[in-house]
Design a protein around this motif. Structure first.
Motif, PDB file in Angstrom:
ATOM      1  N   SER A  11      37.670  31.460  39.602  1.00 11.29           N
ATOM      2  CA  SER A  11      38.573  32.571  39.941  1.00 11.29           C
ATOM      3  C   SER A  11      39.662  32.727  38.891  1.00 11.29           C
ATOM      4  CB  SER A  11      39.196  32.348  41.318  1.00 11.29           C
ATOM      5  OG  SER A  11      38.200  32.320  42.322  1.00 11.29           O
TER       6      SER A  11
ATOM      7  N   PHE B  36      32.175  44.094  44.266  1.00 14.71           N
ATOM      8  CA  PHE B  36      33.253  43.619  43.396  1.00 14.71           C
ATOM      9  C   PHE B  36      33.533  44.622  42.282  1.00 14.71           C
ATOM     10  CE2 PHE B  36      34.905  41.238  39.742  1.00 14.71           C
ATOM     11  CZ  PHE B  36      36.011  40.618  40.316  1.00 14.71           C
TER      12      PHE B  36
ATOM     13  N   LEU C  74      35.902  47.530  42.989  1.00 19.44           N
ATOM     14  CA  LEU C  74      37.345  47.348  43.148  1.00 19.44           C
ATOM     15  C   LEU C  74      38.077  48.273  42.173  1.00 19.44           C
ATOM     16  CD1 LEU C  74      37.615  43.459  43.520  1.00 19.44           C
ATOM     17  CD2 LEU C  74      37.875  45.201  45.307  1.00 19.44           C
TER      18      LEU C  74
ATOM     19  N   PHE D  21      27.564  41.321  46.385  1.00 21.30           N
ATOM     20  CA  PHE D  21      28.839  40.895  45.802  1.00 21.30           C
ATOM     21  C   PHE D  21      29.120  41.617  44.491  1.00 21.30           C
ATOM     22  CE2 PHE D  21      31.078  38.194  42.750  1.00 21.30           C
ATOM     23  CZ  PHE D  21      32.292  38.035  43.409  1.00 21.30           C
TER      24      PHE D  21
ATOM     25  N   VAL E  32      42.480  38.279  42.897  1.00 28.12           N
ATOM     26  CA  VAL E  32      41.393  37.303  42.768  1.00 28.12           C
ATOM     27  C   VAL E  32      41.946  35.884  42.743  1.00 28.12           C
ATOM     28  CG1 VAL E  32      39.638  36.422  41.172  1.00 28.12           C
ATOM     29  CG2 VAL E  32      39.797  38.887  41.618  1.00 28.12           C
TER      30      VAL E  32
END
Length: 397
Positions: free
Chosen positions: A246, A180, A183, A176, A223
């Protein structure tokens, strides 16, 4: 993430995105120094303690559900062990950033473990797109490699056990963190890669920074949308813990992206500053000349500084007007000009063509608190640069 740059999300690096920061020293993050990597301190910040406690409490219910044999305080121990694995992986991510940044000519100033994971701070000008891309990509790739290693070890575990659970969690979390951070939006590592790509295509780092900053805002909205919209698409109720985290992460990313766009605009404004344009005239006299000789040389040249040079033409220092005027007229012809000279710091001479962030970095690194530094035209003194004037020009822009 060197304004001082904001702290970055899990494992993101922070580099010299703000050219104006080079005229001041970046403060170190508050916390406990536990070692050094790449010549820089490793700092555990107080915010990490908060993160460790919160994450341990958040993961404890998962441990109870997946490992019912673990009871009482053992649940907390296992949850905390996972937190240590997670932050250990983030630390290795930062080590990768630091080692490559130093290899590409940067000075690493700190590795910090923080509330959001960590950051690597470094200074120095990124001169080529490939340098920024390499520093950025090694962090996420480190986590991907760790994810593969932990997954293989999990597959080799003979029975379901607490160690197997930790290996599975470590594999998932590293995957993750790595994916992530890839991105494509600042302040994430993927944003720095996008910045380098646009820079390579357009030839403009400013365009790369601004594009990656706006992409970061899109990522931030994505997100938040994932936490709020996707549950409804899947036909389930949003989990309030997921929405809360988030929202915090999206706010952080939005803020970091905005700061990146602003840094790009500042870099664009600062790029037009040159040593030649900011410098003032200078009159050159040789070392050993008298104060009277210097006065005659500068007469009729308003606002010019008197620079004393060696016989080889190397700048020694500049004449302090107050000190020169304090010399009695009767003694001016016999007083050597060297007696009223303020020496230039070693290596402070600035090439007249130096501009933008390179100019600011050079002045910050070599002026050593001096008020004036020499400007060279083809190796010879062509003027002087008032450091305070440079700072005012930066603020105006």
């Amino acid at each position: 993430m060197t304004t001082p740059a904001p702290q970055t999300p899990p494992g993101a690096s922070r580099g010299p995105n703000d050219p104006t920061s080079r005229v001041r020293t970046e403060p170190r993050s508050r916390g406990w120094v536990v070692g050094r990597v790449a010549g820089a301190p490793v700092v555990i910040t107080p915010s990490w303690v908060l993160a460790a406690v919160v994450l341990t409490l958040v993961f404890a219910p998962t441990v109870r559900r997946l490992a019912p044999a673990v009871e009482g305080g053992g649940v907390v121990v296992v949850a905390f062990a996972f937190v240590l694995l997670l932050f250990g992986s983030v630390f290795l991510h930062e080590v990768a950033h630091a080692l490559v940044a130093r290899a590409r000519g940067h000075r690493v100033t700190e590795l910090a473990v923080t509330l959001w994971g960590g950051h690597t701070a470094y200074t120095g000008t990124t001169r080529r797109p490939v340098d920024g891309a390499l520093v950025a990509v090694v962090g996420p790739l480190t986590n991907v490699v760790l994810a593969v290693v932990f997954w293989v070890l999990f597959q080799l575990s003979p029975v379901a056990s607490v160690p197997a659970l930790l290996l599975y969690a470590a594999a998932f979390s590293n995957a993750f963190v790595g994916l992530f951070n890839l991105l494509p939006g600042l302040p994430l590592d993927g944003g720095q890669i996008l910045e380098s790509l646009v820079w390579a295509v357009t030839g403009s780092r400013v365009k790369g920074t601004v594009a990656a900053g706006w992409a970061g805002r899109v990522v931030a909205l994505g997100v938040l949308a994932w936490a709020l919209v996707w549950p409804f698409v899947a036909g389930v109720r949003p989990d309030w813990v997921t929405v809360m985290w988030s929202a915090l992460l999206a706010a952080f990313l939005w803020s970091g992206a905005g700061e990146a766009v602003a840094a790009g605009r500042r870099r664009e404004a600062v790029a037009g500053l040159t040593a030649r344009g900011l410098g003032t005239r200078a009159v050159v006299v040789g070392s050993g000349a008298s104060v009277a000789d210097a006065a005659r040389a500068v007469a009729g040249v308003p606002d010019a500084a008197v620079v004393v040079v060696t016989p080889a033409g190397e700048p020694v220092g500049w004449v302090d007007p107050a000190a020169a005027s304090a010399v009695p007229p009767a003694a001016a012809a016999t007083t050597p000009v060297d007696a009223v000279v303020v020496p230039f710091p070693a290596g402070s001479a600035v090439d007249a063509d130096l501009a933008g962030a390179d100019l600011l970095q050079h002045v910050a690194a070599t002026s050593a608190g001096a008020r004036v530094v020499p400007v060279l035209e083809h190796g010879r003194v062509g003027g002087v640069l008032d450091v305070a004037h440079v700072a005012r020009a930066v603020r105006r822009r």
